[in-house]
Design a protein around this motif. Structure first.
Motif, PDB file in Angstrom:
ATOM      1  N   PRO A  60      99.514   3.805 -11.716  1.00 56.55           N
ATOM      2  CA  PRO A  60      99.658   3.939 -13.164  1.00 56.55           C
ATOM      3  C   PRO A  60      98.323   4.057 -13.895  1.00 56.55           C
ATOM      4  CG  PRO A  60     101.172   2.281 -12.343  1.00 56.55           C
ATOM      5  CD  PRO A  60     100.253   2.630 -11.206  1.00 56.55           C
ATOM      6  N   GLN A  61      97.273   3.507 -13.332  1.00 58.69           N
ATOM      7  CA  GLN A  61      95.955   3.583 -13.957  1.00 58.69           C
ATOM      8  C   GLN A  61      95.281   4.927 -13.705  1.00 58.69           C
ATOM      9  OE1 GLN A  61      93.391   0.318 -12.947  1.00 58.69           O
ATOM     10  NE2 GLN A  61      91.585   1.212 -13.928  1.00 58.69           N
ATOM     11  N   PHE A  62      95.514   5.498 -12.519  1.00 56.81           N
ATOM     12  CA  PHE A  62      94.759   6.689 -12.112  1.00 56.81           C
ATOM     13  C   PHE A  62      95.588   7.967 -12.043  1.00 56.81           C
ATOM     14  CE2 PHE A  62      92.297   3.260  -9.748  1.00 56.81           C
ATOM     15  CZ  PHE A  62      91.271   3.223 -10.674  1.00 56.81           C
ATOM     16  N   ALA A  63      96.890   7.893 -12.336  1.00 55.95           N
ATOM     17  CA  ALA A  63      97.768   9.054 -12.142  1.00 55.95           C
ATOM     18  C   ALA A  63      97.277  10.285 -12.888  1.00 55.95           C
ATOM     19  CB  ALA A  63      99.195   8.710 -12.577  1.00 55.95           C
ATOM     20  N   THR A  64      96.778  10.120 -14.112  1.00 57.30           N
ATOM     21  CA  THR A  64      96.372  11.284 -14.907  1.00 57.30           C
ATOM     22  C   THR A  64      95.090  11.928 -14.390  1.00 57.30           C
ATOM     23  OG1 THR A  64      95.250   9.829 -16.493  1.00 57.30           O
ATOM     24  CG2 THR A  64      97.527  10.476 -16.990  1.00 57.30           C
ATOM     25  N   TYR A  65      94.405  11.257 -13.467  1.00 58.96           N
ATOM     26  CA  TYR A  65      93.211  11.839 -12.846  1.00 58.96           C
ATOM     27  C   TYR A  65      93.555  12.608 -11.571  1.00 58.96           C
ATOM     28  CZ  TYR A  65      90.748   8.571 -15.934  1.00 58.96           C
ATOM     29  OH  TYR A  65      90.281   7.880 -17.024  1.00 58.96           O
ATOM     30  N   LEU A  66      94.839  12.595 -11.206  1.00 59.67           N
ATOM     31  CA  LEU A  66      95.300  13.311 -10.017  1.00 59.67           C
ATOM     32  C   LEU A  66      96.041  14.575 -10.441  1.00 59.67           C
ATOM     33  CD1 LEU A  66      96.710  10.268  -7.987  1.00 59.67           C
ATOM     34  CD2 LEU A  66      94.423  11.299  -7.804  1.00 59.67           C
ATOM     35  N   ASP A  67      95.813  15.684  -9.751  1.00 57.53           N
ATOM     36  CA  ASP A  67      96.466  16.942 -10.106  1.00 57.53           C
ATOM     37  C   ASP A  67      97.957  16.899  -9.749  1.00 57.53           C
ATOM     38  OD1 ASP A  67      94.552  18.668 -11.280  1.00 57.53           O
ATOM     39  OD2 ASP A  67      95.275  20.314 -10.039  1.00 57.53           O
ATOM     40  N   PRO A  68      98.812  17.531 -10.554  1.00 62.32           N
ATOM     41  CA  PRO A  68     100.196  17.725 -10.099  1.00 62.32           C
ATOM     42  C   PRO A  68     100.181  18.349  -8.708  1.00 62.32           C
ATOM     43  CG  PRO A  68      99.983  18.332 -12.401  1.00 62.32           C
ATOM     44  CD  PRO A  68      98.584  18.068 -11.902  1.00 62.32           C
ATOM     45  N   LEU A  69     100.903  17.743  -7.785  1.00 62.44           N
ATOM     46  CA  LEU A  69     100.691  18.031  -6.370  1.00 62.44           C
ATOM     47  C   LEU A  69     101.340  19.313  -5.866  1.00 62.44           C
ATOM     48  CD1 LEU A  69      99.550  16.964  -3.667  1.00 62.44           C
ATOM     49  CD2 LEU A  69     101.712  15.753  -3.348  1.00 62.44           C
TER      50      LEU A  69
ATOM     51  N   GLY B 228      96.626  11.468  -3.211  1.00 59.91           N
ATOM     52  CA  GLY B 228      96.649  12.459  -4.279  1.00 59.91           C
ATOM     53  C   GLY B 228      95.368  13.267  -4.314  1.00 59.91           C
ATOM     54  N   ILE B 229      95.379  14.344  -5.093  1.00 66.97           N
ATOM     55  CA  ILE B 229      94.241  15.267  -5.173  1.00 66.97           C
ATOM     56  C   ILE B 229      93.465  15.027  -6.464  1.00 66.97           C
ATOM     57  CG2 ILE B 229      93.565  17.694  -5.288  1.00 66.97           C
ATOM     58  CD1 ILE B 229      96.051  18.370  -3.650  1.00 66.97           C
ATOM     59  N   ASN B 230      92.176  14.846  -6.332  1.00 71.32           N
ATOM     60  CA  ASN B 230      91.268  14.622  -7.449  1.00 71.32           C
ATOM     61  C   ASN B 230      91.271  15.843  -8.379  1.00 71.32           C
ATOM     62  OD1 ASN B 230      89.107  14.112  -9.145  1.00 71.32           O
ATOM     63  ND2 ASN B 230      87.618  13.764  -7.506  1.00 71.32           N
ATOM     64  N   SER B 231      91.639  15.646  -9.648  1.00 72.88           N
ATOM     65  CA  SER B 231      91.702  16.758 -10.602  1.00 72.88           C
ATOM     66  C   SER B 231      90.337  17.368 -10.882  1.00 72.88           C
ATOM     67  CB  SER B 231      92.305  16.277 -11.935  1.00 72.88           C
ATOM     68  OG  SER B 231      93.664  15.985 -11.801  1.00 72.88           O
ATOM     69  N   ASN B 232      89.274  16.638 -10.582  1.00 76.94           N
ATOM     70  CA  ASN B 232      87.939  17.100 -10.964  1.00 76.94           C
ATOM     71  C   ASN B 232      87.347  18.145 -10.020  1.00 76.94           C
ATOM     72  OD1 ASN B 232      87.836  15.137 -13.114  1.00 76.94           O
ATOM     73  ND2 ASN B 232      87.373  13.585 -11.581  1.00 76.94           N
ATOM     74  N   VAL B 233      87.900  18.295  -8.807  1.00 81.55           N
ATOM     75  CA  VAL B 233      87.283  19.206  -7.837  1.00 81.55           C
ATOM     76  C   VAL B 233      87.755  20.634  -8.078  1.00 81.55           C
ATOM     77  CG1 VAL B 233      87.079  17.337  -6.145  1.00 81.55           C
ATOM     78  CG2 VAL B 233      89.076  18.852  -6.066  1.00 81.55           C
ATOM     79  N   SER B 234      87.097  21.574  -7.444  1.00 78.48           N
ATOM     80  CA  SER B 234      87.405  22.990  -7.638  1.00 78.48           C
ATOM     81  C   SER B 234      88.779  23.347  -7.074  1.00 78.48           C
ATOM     82  CB  SER B 234      86.347  23.857  -6.954  1.00 78.48           C
ATOM     83  OG  SER B 234      86.426  23.709  -5.544  1.00 78.48           O
ATOM     84  N   ASP B 235      89.337  24.456  -7.560  1.00 80.64           N
ATOM     85  CA  ASP B 235      90.647  24.894  -7.089  1.00 80.64           C
ATOM     86  C   ASP B 235      90.646  25.173  -5.592  1.00 80.64           C
ATOM     87  OD1 ASP B 235      91.600  24.629  -9.622  1.00 80.64           O
ATOM     88  OD2 ASP B 235      91.928  26.773  -9.994  1.00 80.64           O
ATOM     89  N   SER B 236      89.552  25.709  -5.083  1.00 75.11           N
ATOM     90  CA  SER B 236      89.508  26.015  -3.649  1.00 75.11           C
ATOM     91  C   SER B 236      89.585  24.742  -2.820  1.00 75.11           C
ATOM     92  CB  SER B 236      88.245  26.799  -3.303  1.00 75.11           C
ATOM     93  OG  SER B 236      87.076  26.030  -3.563  1.00 75.11           O
ATOM     94  N   ARG B 237      88.947  23.670  -3.302  1.00 74.26           N
ATOM     95  CA  ARG B 237      89.001  22.409  -2.575  1.00 74.26           C
ATOM     96  C   ARG B 237      90.384  21.759  -2.750  1.00 74.26           C
ATOM     97  NH1 ARG B 237      84.110  21.231  -0.371  1.00 74.26           N
ATOM     98  NH2 ARG B 237      84.891  19.184   0.272  1.00 74.26           N
ATOM     99  N   LYS B 238      90.985  21.956  -3.911  1.00 76.62           N
ATOM    100  CA  LYS B 238      92.354  21.460  -4.099  1.00 76.62           C
ATOM    101  C   LYS B 238      93.314  22.157  -3.143  1.00 76.62           C
ATOM    102  CE  LYS B 238      91.721  20.337  -9.003  1.00 76.62           C
ATOM    103  NZ  LYS B 238      92.014  20.755 -10.391  1.00 76.62           N
ATOM    104  N   GLU B 239      93.131  23.454  -2.948  1.00 78.07           N
ATOM    105  CA  GLU B 239      93.981  24.186  -2.009  1.00 78.07           C
ATOM    106  C   GLU B 239      93.852  23.623  -0.599  1.00 78.07           C
ATOM    107  OE1 GLU B 239      92.997  28.279  -2.292  1.00 78.07           O
ATOM    108  OE2 GLU B 239      93.915  28.571  -4.261  1.00 78.07           O
TER     109      GLU B 239
END
Length: 455
Positions: free
Chosen positions: A121-130, A342-353
């Motif tokens: 609940p504290q960090f959810a908004t920092y994680l990208d929709p998966l 979860g995936i860190n929203s701050n990283v690049s799209d390629s790293r999220k992929e």
């Protein structure tokens, strides 16, 4: 405290072959090795302070559960994805600080974060929709509903925190450790006093009293009553099962009632009366020691505890049976204790992929079958169904996961958790009445929430 019958029936446990029993012993040792960890490696990671940004995917995780995930990556995921993957492990206390530092400062040091579900609940908004980053989407038909809900923000069916008002529900992580509370009892003691497997908390108390009175040097139950989180963790499933949710839709505390006093009294008076002396100082080790050596007949247990209790060196291992948490007047309510990736929203799209590709692999059926063999705690329907004999406690865990309740979904839970746990401990040690426990918890919990703008 009258109780109703069970909401669901457990299937009869099948007999296991000799080879299956051998597999279980190997799995338990692997699980314990993973949970035990290697302090030197963790310490080195902490000193280096870096992530694996030279790799395709860098993951920050906790020692114990995280090492099991790392083992799965080494055993299967790395080859299956053809990606270079770095896993950095930290002890629990250090992990929270590191995760908070990375996420709240827009840090990019780690692509994927393994976190305790109470932190979500504290960090959810920092994680990208998966789901957008999973090549094949979520296998929702095979994921147990509670493991999807606990990774969704705002959480379905739970009161919404002020910061999440107006937000659409989105899945922002995936359970990778299906940790949930269970119950363990000594079948030999139950048989000796003529009792059958407990289905309700009344059954637990009745059998426990008989054992306490009729079997020498044995207590009928054992409470984990150490001040703060341990006491409250040991109490919450009893509270939920008999009283329903702790908070209403407006975040008002609901257990300050005569019924709430009765349930606290059941814990601090009735169960204490058949527990060893000094349970106000008992944490997990003392509980496991008493059950394992046979000086206590029953109590609550998590998967790691199950592995410990069924080790070959445990005196009562052959007599211990694991079942779901007993029912109360309202429901069956084991506590959920999952670990989420979860995936860190701050990283690049390629790293999220790439991170999404790794998570997709981790939660696949093929990987989860490997995970079971490595001693992991699964979370898929088909993984349980195809591997039910891998551990004696899988059947209980599978049912428990389907009925499990997450701790209240607020970033303020840790503070409220400790508060109620302190008052419960004071009642266990005779310094506070059950009525004072619920009234003081209500006052302090609602003050914490009010100061944070909940009302």
């Amino acid at each position: 405290m009258p109780t109703s019958g069970r909401a669901t029936n457990r299937n009869d446990r099948s007999e296991n072959s000799g080879s299956a029993a051998t597999t279980k012993r190997r799995s338990r040792r692997r699980f314990l090795a993973g949970v035990g960890g290697a302090a030197a490696v963790t310490g080195l990671a902490g000193c280096l302070g870096g992530s694996g940004n030279d790799s395709d995917v860098s993951i920050i995780a906790v020692e114990g559960e995280g090492r099991l995930v790392e083992n799965l990556i080494d055993d299967y995921v790395r080859n299956e994805t053809d990606l270079s993957i770095d896993v950095t492990l930290f002890p629990y206390a250090n992990l929270y600080e590191r995760v908070s530092s990375v996420l709240t400062t827009s840090g990019t040091g780690y692509d994927a974060i393994l976190m305790d579900d109470t932190w979500f609940p504290q960090f959810a908004t920092y994680l990208d929709p998966l789901e957008q980053w999973l090549p094949d989407g979520l296998p929702t038909d095979q994921l147990i509903d509670t493991t999807v809900d606990i990774t969704t923000w705002p959480t379905p069916g739970a009161p919404t925190v002020p910061s999440a008002e107006g937000m659409d529900e989105e899945i922002r992580g995936q359970v990778v450790v299906g940790n949930t509370q269970m119950f363990v009892y000594n079948t030999a003691y139950y048989e000796e006093v003529g009792e059958e497997e407990p289905e309700t908390w009344d059954d637990v108390l009745r059998a426990g009293k008989s054992i306490d009175e009729e079997i020498s040097d044995t207590n009928g139950y054992v409470i984990r009553g150490q001040r703060g989180n341990p006491a409250n963790t040991n109490f919450m499933s009893i509270g939920w099962s008999n009283l329903g949710d702790m908070f209403d839709e407006d975040w008002k505390y609901q257990w300050d009632s005569s019924e709430g006093e009765d349930v606290v009294s059941f814990f601090v008076d009735d169960l204490k009366s058949i527990s060893p002396d000094g349970v106000g100082s008992f944490n997990s080790d003392q509980v496991l020691n008493r059950i394992g050596e046979g000086s206590a007949a029953q109590g609550m247990a998590w998967p790691a505890a199950a592995s410990t209790l069924l080790d070959d060196d445990t005196a009562e291992a052959d007599n211990l049976e694991f079942i779901p948490i007993p029912e109360g007047e309202v429901q069956q309510a084991p506590m959920q204790g999952n670990w989420l990736l979860g995936i860190n929203s701050n990283v690049s799209d390629s790293r999220k992929e790439d991170a999404g590709t790794v998570i997709q692999s981790i939660i696949s059926k093929e990987a989860q079958d490997r995970y079971v063999d490595l001693g992991g705690v699964p979370f898929r329907h088909d993984t349980f169904q195809d591997n039910m004999d891998a551990e004696p406690w899988y059947e209980a865990l599978y049912e428990s996961l389907q009925n499990a309740k997450p701790r209240p979904r607020t970033p303020l839970w840790n503070e409220i958790d400790v508060t109620q746990g302190e008052y419960l401990n004071s009642a266990l040690t005779g310094d506070m009445s059950p009525s004072d426990v619920v009234s003081q918890t209500k006052n302090e919990a609602e003050s914490i929430l009010e100061n944070a703008g909940y009302y």
